[in-house]
Scaffold this motif. Structure first.
Motif, PDB file in Angstrom:
ATOM      1  N   LYS A 162     -19.242 -12.756   4.305  1.00 33.66           N
ATOM      2  CA  LYS A 162     -20.140 -12.341   5.385  1.00 33.66           C
ATOM      3  C   LYS A 162     -19.392 -11.915   6.646  1.00 33.66           C
ATOM      4  CE  LYS A 162     -23.808 -15.528   3.926  1.00 33.66           C
ATOM      5  NZ  LYS A 162     -24.664 -16.674   4.349  1.00 33.66           N
ATOM      6  N   ARG A 163     -18.251 -12.512   6.888  1.00 35.41           N
ATOM      7  CA  ARG A 163     -17.534 -12.235   8.140  1.00 35.41           C
ATOM      8  C   ARG A 163     -16.042 -12.107   7.863  1.00 35.41           C
ATOM      9  NH1 ARG A 163     -18.587 -13.069  13.696  1.00 35.41           N
ATOM     10  NH2 ARG A 163     -16.719 -13.407  14.958  1.00 35.41           N
ATOM     11  N   ILE A 164     -15.437 -11.051   8.414  1.00 36.83           N
ATOM     12  CA  ILE A 164     -13.996 -10.848   8.349  1.00 36.83           C
ATOM     13  C   ILE A 164     -13.488 -10.693   9.774  1.00 36.83           C
ATOM     14  CG2 ILE A 164     -12.138  -9.347   7.564  1.00 36.83           C
ATOM     15  CD1 ILE A 164     -13.900  -8.486   5.246  1.00 36.83           C
ATOM     16  N   ASP A 165     -12.589 -11.564  10.173  1.00 37.87           N
ATOM     17  CA  ASP A 165     -12.007 -11.506  11.512  1.00 37.87           C
ATOM     18  C   ASP A 165     -10.494 -11.368  11.366  1.00 37.87           C
ATOM     19  OD1 ASP A 165     -11.175 -11.759  14.117  1.00 37.87           O
ATOM     20  OD2 ASP A 165     -12.513 -13.416  14.605  1.00 37.87           O
ATOM     21  N   LEU A 166      -9.987 -10.174  11.680  1.00 40.33           N
ATOM     22  CA  LEU A 166      -8.559  -9.872  11.574  1.00 40.33           C
ATOM     23  C   LEU A 166      -7.993  -9.477  12.936  1.00 40.33           C
ATOM     24  CD1 LEU A 166      -8.661  -7.819   8.240  1.00 40.33           C
ATOM     25  CD2 LEU A 166      -8.038 -10.217   8.521  1.00 40.33           C
ATOM     26  N   SER A 167      -8.464 -10.107  13.967  1.00 35.43           N
ATOM     27  CA  SER A 167      -8.012  -9.798  15.327  1.00 35.43           C
ATOM     28  C   SER A 167      -6.510 -10.036  15.474  1.00 35.43           C
ATOM     29  CB  SER A 167      -8.766 -10.678  16.337  1.00 35.43           C
ATOM     30  OG  SER A 167     -10.159 -10.557  16.178  1.00 35.43           O
ATOM     31  N   GLY A 168      -5.886  -9.194  16.298  1.00 40.18           N
ATOM     32  CA  GLY A 168      -4.503  -9.445  16.680  1.00 40.18           C
ATOM     33  C   GLY A 168      -3.493  -9.258  15.581  1.00 40.18           C
ATOM     34  N   ASN A 169      -3.722  -8.329  14.652  1.00 40.09           N
ATOM     35  CA  ASN A 169      -2.740  -7.986  13.641  1.00 40.09           C
ATOM     36  C   ASN A 169      -2.109  -6.630  13.970  1.00 40.09           C
ATOM     37  OD1 ASN A 169      -2.655  -9.918  11.045  1.00 40.09           O
ATOM     38  ND2 ASN A 169      -4.734  -9.967  11.901  1.00 40.09           N
ATOM     39  N   SER A 170      -1.550  -5.989  12.972  1.00 41.77           N
ATOM     40  CA  SER A 170      -0.946  -4.659  13.156  1.00 41.77           C
ATOM     41  C   SER A 170      -1.535  -3.674  12.166  1.00 41.77           C
ATOM     42  CB  SER A 170       0.581  -4.743  12.988  1.00 41.77           C
ATOM     43  OG  SER A 170       1.149  -5.632  13.931  1.00 41.77           O
ATOM     44  N   ILE A 171      -2.821  -3.816  11.878  1.00 38.47           N
ATOM     45  CA  ILE A 171      -3.471  -3.001  10.847  1.00 38.47           C
ATOM     46  C   ILE A 171      -3.573  -1.550  11.314  1.00 38.47           C
ATOM     47  CG2 ILE A 171      -5.563  -2.712   9.477  1.00 38.47           C
ATOM     48  CD1 ILE A 171      -6.077  -5.720   9.906  1.00 38.47           C
ATOM     49  N   SER A 172      -2.991  -0.655  10.548  1.00 39.15           N
ATOM     50  CA  SER A 172      -3.021   0.770  10.883  1.00 39.15           C
ATOM     51  C   SER A 172      -3.898   1.568   9.926  1.00 39.15           C
ATOM     52  CB  SER A 172      -1.600   1.343  10.881  1.00 39.15           C
ATOM     53  OG  SER A 172      -0.986   1.169   9.614  1.00 39.15           O
ATOM     54  N   SER A 173      -4.228   0.992   8.773  1.00 36.76           N
ATOM     55  CA  SER A 173      -5.062   1.708   7.815  1.00 36.76           C
ATOM     56  C   SER A 173      -5.827   0.723   6.942  1.00 36.76           C
ATOM     57  CB  SER A 173      -4.214   2.635   6.937  1.00 36.76           C
ATOM     58  OG  SER A 173      -3.281   1.878   6.179  1.00 36.76           O
ATOM     59  N   ILE A 174      -7.024   1.157   6.526  1.00 37.16           N
ATOM     60  CA  ILE A 174      -7.878   0.365   5.633  1.00 37.16           C
ATOM     61  C   ILE A 174      -8.342   1.291   4.522  1.00 37.16           C
ATOM     62  CG2 ILE A 174      -9.983  -0.993   5.414  1.00 37.16           C
ATOM     63  CD1 ILE A 174      -9.777  -1.675   8.348  1.00 37.16           C
ATOM     64  N   ASP A 175      -8.099   0.910   3.294  1.00 34.89           N
ATOM     65  CA  ASP A 175      -8.525   1.722   2.155  1.00 34.89           C
ATOM     66  C   ASP A 175     -10.050   1.842   2.139  1.00 34.89           C
ATOM     67  OD1 ASP A 175      -9.263   2.254  -0.806  1.00 34.89           O
ATOM     68  OD2 ASP A 175      -7.091   2.545  -0.756  1.00 34.89           O
ATOM     69  N   ASP A 176     -10.547   3.036   1.812  1.00 36.91           N
ATOM     70  CA  ASP A 176     -11.993   3.269   1.823  1.00 36.91           C
ATOM     71  C   ASP A 176     -12.746   2.380   0.838  1.00 36.91           C
ATOM     72  OD1 ASP A 176     -12.387   5.039   3.874  1.00 36.91           O
ATOM     73  OD2 ASP A 176     -12.040   6.823   2.647  1.00 36.91           O
ATOM     74  N   LYS A 177     -12.068   1.915  -0.194  1.00 35.27           N
ATOM     75  CA  LYS A 177     -12.721   1.074  -1.192  1.00 35.27           C
ATOM     76  C   LYS A 177     -12.631  -0.423  -0.866  1.00 35.27           C
ATOM     77  CE  LYS A 177     -11.770   4.345  -4.942  1.00 35.27           C
ATOM     78  NZ  LYS A 177     -11.128   4.534  -6.272  1.00 35.27           N
ATOM     79  N   ALA A 178     -11.926  -0.768   0.196  1.00 36.40           N
ATOM     80  CA  ALA A 178     -11.699  -2.180   0.490  1.00 36.40           C
ATOM     81  C   ALA A 178     -12.954  -2.902   0.955  1.00 36.40           C
ATOM     82  CB  ALA A 178     -10.591  -2.319   1.540  1.00 36.40           C
ATOM     83  N   LEU A 179     -13.816  -2.222   1.736  1.00 35.88           N
ATOM     84  CA  LEU A 179     -14.974  -2.872   2.346  1.00 35.88           C
ATOM     85  C   LEU A 179     -16.316  -2.367   1.831  1.00 35.88           C
ATOM     86  CD1 LEU A 179     -13.670  -2.691   6.033  1.00 35.88           C
ATOM     87  CD2 LEU A 179     -13.502  -4.647   4.495  1.00 35.88           C
ATOM     88  N   ARG A 180     -16.318  -1.201   1.257  1.00 32.48           N
ATOM     89  CA  ARG A 180     -17.585  -0.534   0.916  1.00 32.48           C
ATOM     90  C   ARG A 180     -18.424  -1.320  -0.080  1.00 32.48           C
ATOM     91  NH1 ARG A 180     -16.656   5.310  -1.304  1.00 32.48           N
ATOM     92  NH2 ARG A 180     -15.760   4.064  -2.984  1.00 32.48           N
ATOM     93  N   LEU A 181     -17.776  -2.082  -0.959  1.00 31.01           N
ATOM     94  CA  LEU A 181     -18.486  -2.790  -2.011  1.00 31.01           C
ATOM     95  C   LEU A 181     -18.686  -4.277  -1.707  1.00 31.01           C
ATOM     96  CD1 LEU A 181     -16.806  -1.145  -5.143  1.00 31.01           C
ATOM     97  CD2 LEU A 181     -18.938  -0.520  -3.998  1.00 31.01           C
ATOM     98  N   LEU A 182     -18.755  -4.611  -0.434  1.00 33.14           N
ATOM     99  CA  LEU A 182     -19.037  -6.002  -0.031  1.00 33.14           C
ATOM    100  C   LEU A 182     -20.501  -6.080   0.406  1.00 33.14           C
ATOM    101  CD1 LEU A 182     -15.785  -6.834   1.985  1.00 33.14           C
ATOM    102  CD2 LEU A 182     -16.310  -7.397  -0.398  1.00 33.14           C
TER     103      LEU A 182
END
Length: 329
Positions: free
Chosen positions: A177-197
């Motif tokens: 239900k919740r993803i909190d990734l504050s304060g990282n170095s994320i530069s890219s997210i795959d299009d398939k990573a979140l769409r099917l949640l």
């Protein structure tokens, strides 16, 4: 004469016998009782136990009450330390062999993904804190999303070194239900990573290096991408149209030069402060041809910190219940 002599001799013998008996009794009274002596009289408190009344206290004929402890004495045999060690080891082995094959104590449940190693070589719940359906991996030097238990509903992996979200990082986590990734170095997210949640409601990504938004599930209610490197070219024109449950959209402190289009009617708060927005399309919030149309839910629009002069675009926000926050001169 003979008779008198015999009588005199008998009297003398009786006197000597009496004197000897008296001396012996006096010696026995003066002599203290020793540990090995045979007592004629035993002093037990105020009760005197003598040989005369012994049968009144203990009846020797009732031998069933008597106990022979001779057979119960331990037999000690001379042995060495080595033989004692072997004996104890043999006894332990015999005890171990006699344990039941199916003990009553239940085995721990199979951990599955819970025990899968992370990039640090340890199971996730050894370097993170797993409490119920929540997993806390804050400040643990992670470089990738760790394998998560299938029951995970809330993930907190803040202040790590994660740089990329892969397509399979959240695979199968239908309860997330919740993803909190504050304060990282994320530069890219795959299009398939979140769409099917299907259950994802809150996606919290401030203080990263994102230049573009990935495809999002329609269940999203809160999207926080503050303090990234997000550009208007990195947001698809119809990115928010299908998000009919989206209520809070936070895009402050990025590199946007325009207000995103096709915002859903469910939106309640839009934060765009500290970007590079200079202009505003007339239909970005309102329908210019339908003046009766109003966005009653969108009460919080922030454009402060942008170079735009809001006083130049009154027709763009006439349908809002409140004026946007920003510069009007």
């Amino acid at each position: 004469m003979k008779l008198l002599a015999l009588l005199s001799l008998l009297i003398l013998m009786l006197q000597e016998a009496g004197t000897a008996s008296l001396s012996k009794e006096e010696r026995e009274e003066d002599q203290p009782y020793g540990e090995g002596d045979s007592y004629a009289v035993l002093h037990l408190g105020d009760y005197v136990l003598s040989l005369d009344n012994y049968d009144e206290v203990i009846d020797p004929s009732n031998y069933d009450e008597l106990t022979d402890y001779g057979d119960q004495l331990p037999q000690v045999k001379g042995t060495g330390l080595a033989s004692l060690t072997r004996t104890r080891f043999t006894q332990s082995t015999e005890v171990a062999r006699t344990l039941p094959s199916n003990p009553t104590m239940g085995r721990p449940p199979t951990l599955g993904l819970l025990a899968a190693p992370t990039d640090l070589g340890l199971p996730t719940c050894l370097i993170c804190v797993c409490l119920g359906s929540s997993v806390y991996c804050d400040d643990t030097d992670l470089e990738n999303i760790p394998p998560l238990p299938q029951t995970t509903a809330y993930l907190y992996a803040r202040f790590n070194r994660i740089s990329h979200i892969r397509a399979g990082d959240f695979k199968g986590l239908t309860k997330l239900k919740r993803i909190d990734l504050s304060g990282n170095s994320i530069s890219s997210i795959d299009d398939k990573a979140l769409r099917l949640l299907p259950a994802l409601r809150d996606l919290i990504l401030p203080e990263n290096k994102l230049a573009a938004l990935p495809a999002l599930p329609t269940s999203i209610e809160v999207l926080d991408v503050r303090m990234n490197r997000l550009q208007s070219s990195g947001i698809q024109p119809e990115a928010f149209r299908a998000l009919e449950k989206l209520q809070f959209l936070y895009l402050a402190d990025n590199l946007l030069d325009a207000i995103p289009r096709s915002l859903p009617l469910s939106l309640r708060s839009l934060h765009l402060q500290n970007n590079m927005i200079e202009t505003m399309q007339s239909d970005v919030f309102c329908d210019a041809e339908e003046h009766r149309h109003t966005r009653r839910q969108l009460e919080d629009v922030r454009l402060d910190g942008n170079p735009i002069n809001l006083s130049l675009f009154p027709s763009a926000y006439f349908c809002l219940p409140r004026l946007p926050t920003g510069r009007f001169v």
